[in-house]
Design a protein around this motif. Structure first.
Motif, PDB file in Angstrom:
ATOM      1  N   ASP A  86     106.552  36.895  50.613  1.00 49.30           N
ATOM      2  CA  ASP A  86     107.729  37.549  50.047  1.00 49.30           C
ATOM      3  C   ASP A  86     108.515  38.269  51.139  1.00 49.30           C
ATOM      4  OD1 ASP A  86     106.385  39.920  50.615  1.00 49.30           O
ATOM      5  OD2 ASP A  86     105.857  40.353  48.534  1.00 49.30           O
TER       6      ASP A  86
ATOM      7  N   ARG B  50     108.550  26.484  46.658  1.00 41.65           N
ATOM      8  CA  ARG B  50     107.517  26.756  45.648  1.00 41.65           C
ATOM      9  C   ARG B  50     106.584  25.552  45.574  1.00 41.65           C
ATOM     10  NH1 ARG B  50     110.025  28.129  40.133  1.00 41.65           N
ATOM     11  NH2 ARG B  50     110.848  26.024  40.397  1.00 41.65           N
TER      12      ARG B  50
ATOM     13  N   THR C  93     110.312  16.498  45.803  1.00 45.98           N
ATOM     14  CA  THR C  93     109.578  17.413  46.669  1.00 45.98           C
ATOM     15  C   THR C  93     109.610  16.915  48.115  1.00 45.98           C
ATOM     16  OG1 THR C  93     107.367  16.368  46.663  1.00 45.98           O
ATOM     17  CG2 THR C  93     107.988  17.667  44.715  1.00 45.98           C
TER      18      THR C  93
ATOM     19  N   ASP D 209     104.021  23.172  43.463  1.00 43.67           N
ATOM     20  CA  ASP D 209     103.738  22.850  42.066  1.00 43.67           C
ATOM     21  C   ASP D 209     102.228  22.787  41.841  1.00 43.67           C
ATOM     22  OD1 ASP D 209     102.794  20.350  42.914  1.00 43.67           O
ATOM     23  OD2 ASP D 209     104.579  19.257  42.271  1.00 43.67           O
TER      24      ASP D 209
ATOM     25  N   ARG E 159     100.300  30.512  44.293  1.00 41.80           N
ATOM     26  CA  ARG E 159     100.952  29.251  43.937  1.00 41.80           C
ATOM     27  C   ARG E 159     101.775  29.435  42.669  1.00 41.80           C
ATOM     28  NH1 ARG E 159      97.661  23.812  44.447  1.00 41.80           N
ATOM     29  NH2 ARG E 159      97.995  24.490  46.591  1.00 41.80           N
ATOM     30  N   GLY E 160     102.941  28.833  42.657  1.00 42.60           N
ATOM     31  CA  GLY E 160     103.843  28.965  41.519  1.00 42.60           C
ATOM     32  C   GLY E 160     104.962  29.949  41.760  1.00 42.60           C
ATOM     33  N   GLU E 161     104.752  30.880  42.705  1.00 41.71           N
ATOM     34  CA  GLU E 161     105.781  31.850  43.052  1.00 41.71           C
ATOM     35  C   GLU E 161     106.733  31.251  44.090  1.00 41.71           C
ATOM     36  OE1 GLU E 161     106.145  35.115  41.848  1.00 41.71           O
ATOM     37  OE2 GLU E 161     104.675  34.443  40.359  1.00 41.71           O
ATOM     38  N   ILE E 162     107.943  31.790  44.136  1.00 48.20           N
ATOM     39  CA  ILE E 162     108.936  31.360  45.113  1.00 48.20           C
ATOM     40  C   ILE E 162     108.903  32.305  46.300  1.00 48.20           C
ATOM     41  CG2 ILE E 162     111.404  31.022  45.555  1.00 48.20           C
ATOM     42  CD1 ILE E 162     111.736  30.329  42.617  1.00 48.20           C
TER      43      ILE E 162
ATOM     44  N   LEU F  12     103.221  30.786  51.328  1.00 41.04           N
ATOM     45  CA  LEU F  12     104.492  31.394  50.966  1.00 41.04           C
ATOM     46  C   LEU F  12     104.351  32.902  51.027  1.00 41.04           C
ATOM     47  CD1 LEU F  12     105.414  29.220  47.840  1.00 41.04           C
ATOM     48  CD2 LEU F  12     106.042  28.844  50.222  1.00 41.04           C
TER      49      LEU F  12
ATOM     50  N   LEU G 243     105.296  20.633  47.662  1.00 46.33           N
ATOM     51  CA  LEU G 243     106.242  21.707  47.938  1.00 46.33           C
ATOM     52  C   LEU G 243     107.659  21.280  47.564  1.00 46.33           C
ATOM     53  CD1 LEU G 243     106.807  24.525  49.246  1.00 46.33           C
ATOM     54  CD2 LEU G 243     107.128  23.307  51.425  1.00 46.33           C
ATOM     55  N   THR G 244     108.318  22.094  46.754  1.00 44.12           N
ATOM     56  CA  THR G 244     109.735  21.915  46.441  1.00 44.12           C
ATOM     57  C   THR G 244     110.521  22.981  47.175  1.00 44.12           C
ATOM     58  OG1 THR G 244     109.283  21.007  44.251  1.00 44.12           O
ATOM     59  CG2 THR G 244     111.486  21.890  44.626  1.00 44.12           C
TER      60      THR G 244
END
Length: 492
Positions: free
Chosen positions: A325, A378, A311, A380, A333-336, A323, A385-386
């Motif tokens: 769209d 994304r 990360t 975790d 959280r968890g969404e890209i 984040l 953050l990754t």
């Protein structure tokens, strides 16, 4: 910053401030030189909030001119050397610089700015003149431009990122957490035109430490020898430099025990490489993820979170990172989604480009201003953050999103792959298709054989349509892969 230089000169006039090769300046000498430069700028009509430009290799003269510009109240535009003459001329023009300081590496071109050679002692001395060098005091305000840093131009015309004094001061304050102080010795091996370099140099100078600059092209063995000899405590390096340093055969012979902290930013930093640095190089390792434009910064204190090396860390204190769209809607959280950030450390805007500034901004439902990064990532479950990839680098093939970093990670598993970059190229059938550019080790198979090996390990929608070998990947001054050049070379 100019006042801190003055204070250190009064408190420790004989202590080393900056060194490069056999040249060095004490704090007293640095302060006196900065005074002479500021006075000469004022003599030539540079007023507070005007600008000057500097372009050339790192040098003590370069750093002193930067500081002298600040003392005169001017904004400094440190320009990259690795651009075309046309782009460089455009940056000088856009910055509005009254004076342009260069060295032998900078080509001649028409410019309204008065040009001064900073690498020729006689030329620089002639410009400075024989005056006593006492500049008129300037009451610098937090919202004034500290510097104008131009983007690398890897995606088109470089944009001037205006960073105010308040933003640079936030970087100095952050440096307090990582041991910058009067005993710090910071190694500098990246260009002074880059924010990557300045986020290390200015915290060190602000706290009265010493800056040690390398000379010429980056030499891994020479760097290690100099770091050991100087008893360096801090270093800022980009990932490709860490890769080359850790590959030095006698790395362990060099005494690096004085190191307190090492930093990295500007490009993807592989988890395996981070682990190697932690295992063999004394001191902590901190990765910064953020933009020159500012906004949100994530920090990975790798020495404290060995299980999170994949990360880029968690948002820095006081930094709000979210984040969104494609439609600009905030994601859970968890969404890209695309990374956007907000903090006290933010650019004023792009110089003379209000439309580009607006395009870089996102506002939440309460009207708070964020800076868009263009990166896809994304969070975790622990808030780390990754990063998946740059949004503009994402390949959309047959309606599927393909992240080049996923393909690059697979190729790096092959023992003969030294370096790799994957880009999307036009496809009549799929819209885009992925192509890999690989720097091979000795003994690598034919490119087609390696492509088959990779495709056997990739998903059906991820498969490479081509794989080419290169002696090295094209990179910017601070190690970013120039993917636009790779796409252009494939189409040529």
């Amino acid at each position: 910053m100019p006042e801190l230089i003055r204070e250190h000169a009064r408190g420790q006039p004989g202590k080393l401030a900056v060194r490069q090769g056999d040249s060095r300046l004490s704090w007293g000498e640095l302060d006196a030189r900065v005074d002479r430069i500021a006075a000469a700028l004022q003599r030539d009509g540079v007023k507070p909030r005007d600008s000057i430009a500097i372009c050339g290799a790192n040098s003590i003269a370069y750093l002193a001119l930067f500081l002298g510009g600040l003392r005169a109240g001017a904004a400094v535009a440190p320009l990259p050397t690795g651009t075309t003459t046309e782009q460089l001329a455009g940056m000088v023009r856009d910055s509005g610089a009254r004076l342009f300081f260069t060295d032998a590496s900078v080509p001649m071109f028409e410019t309204q700015a008065h040009r001064v050679r900073m690498d020729l002692p006689d030329a620089l001395a002639a410009w400075l003149g024989t005056g006593g060098g006492a500049p008129r005091p300037v009451d610098i305000q937090p919202d004034w431009a500290f510097n104008i840093i131009y983007s690398s131009g890897t995606t088109g015309t470089p944009k001037g990122i205006v960073q105010p004094h308040a933003m640079r001061w936030a970087h100095v304050a952050r440096g307090e957490n990582y041991g910058f102080g009067p005993d710090a010795v910071a190694m500098v091996a990246t260009s002074l035109c880059s924010n990557t370099t300045l986020v290390s140099v200015f915290p060190c100078l602000a706290k009265g430490g010493a800056v040690v600059m390398t000379e010429g092209r980056f030499d891994p063995s020479g760097y290690l020898s100099l770091a050991a000899q100087a008893r360096a405590t801090h270093a800022m390096l980009v990932p490709v430099q860490y890769h080359r340093l850790m590959a030095v055969p006698d790395f362990g012979r060099h005494d690096l025990s004085a190191f307190h902290m090492k930093f990295s930013t500007s490009a993807p930093f592989a988890a395996k490489l981070k682990a190697d640095v932690l295992a063999r190089w004394p001191g902590g390792l901190v990765e910064y993820y953020g933009m020159t434009e500012g906004g949100g910064t994530c920090i990975l204190e790798a020495h404290l979170f060995a299980d999170k090396l994949h990360t880029v860390g968690k948002p820095a204190e006081g930094h709000d990172i979210r984040l969104i769209d494609e439609e600009g809607r905030e994601l859970p959280r968890g969404e890209i989604g695309e990374v956007v950030g907000r903090s006290v450390s933010m650019m004023t805007g792009y110089h003379n480009q209000p439309q580009k500034t607006r395009e870089a901004e996102w506002y939440d439902t309460e009207g708070n201003r964020f800076i868009r990064t263009g990166d896809v990532g994304r969070f975790d479950e622990d808030g780390f953050l990754t990063l998946m990839d740059r949004r503009k680098d994402m390949v959309i093939s047959g309606g599927f999103n393909i992240y080049p970093s996923d393909l690059e990670a697979v190729l790096r598993q092959h023992a003969t792959v030294a370096d790799v970059a994957v880009v999307g190229v036009p496809s009549a059938e799929w819209g885009e298709s992925p192509v890999a550019f690989v720097v091979p080790h000795a003994g690598a198979p034919e490119p087609g054989v390696l492509r088959v090996w990779a495709n056997e390990r990739l998903g059906k929608t991820q498969r490479l349509v081509d794989l080419r070998y290169l002696p090295e990947l094209p990179r910017s001054d601070i190690g970013k892969v120039l993917k636009r050049q790779l796409r252009d070379s494939w189409a040529a």
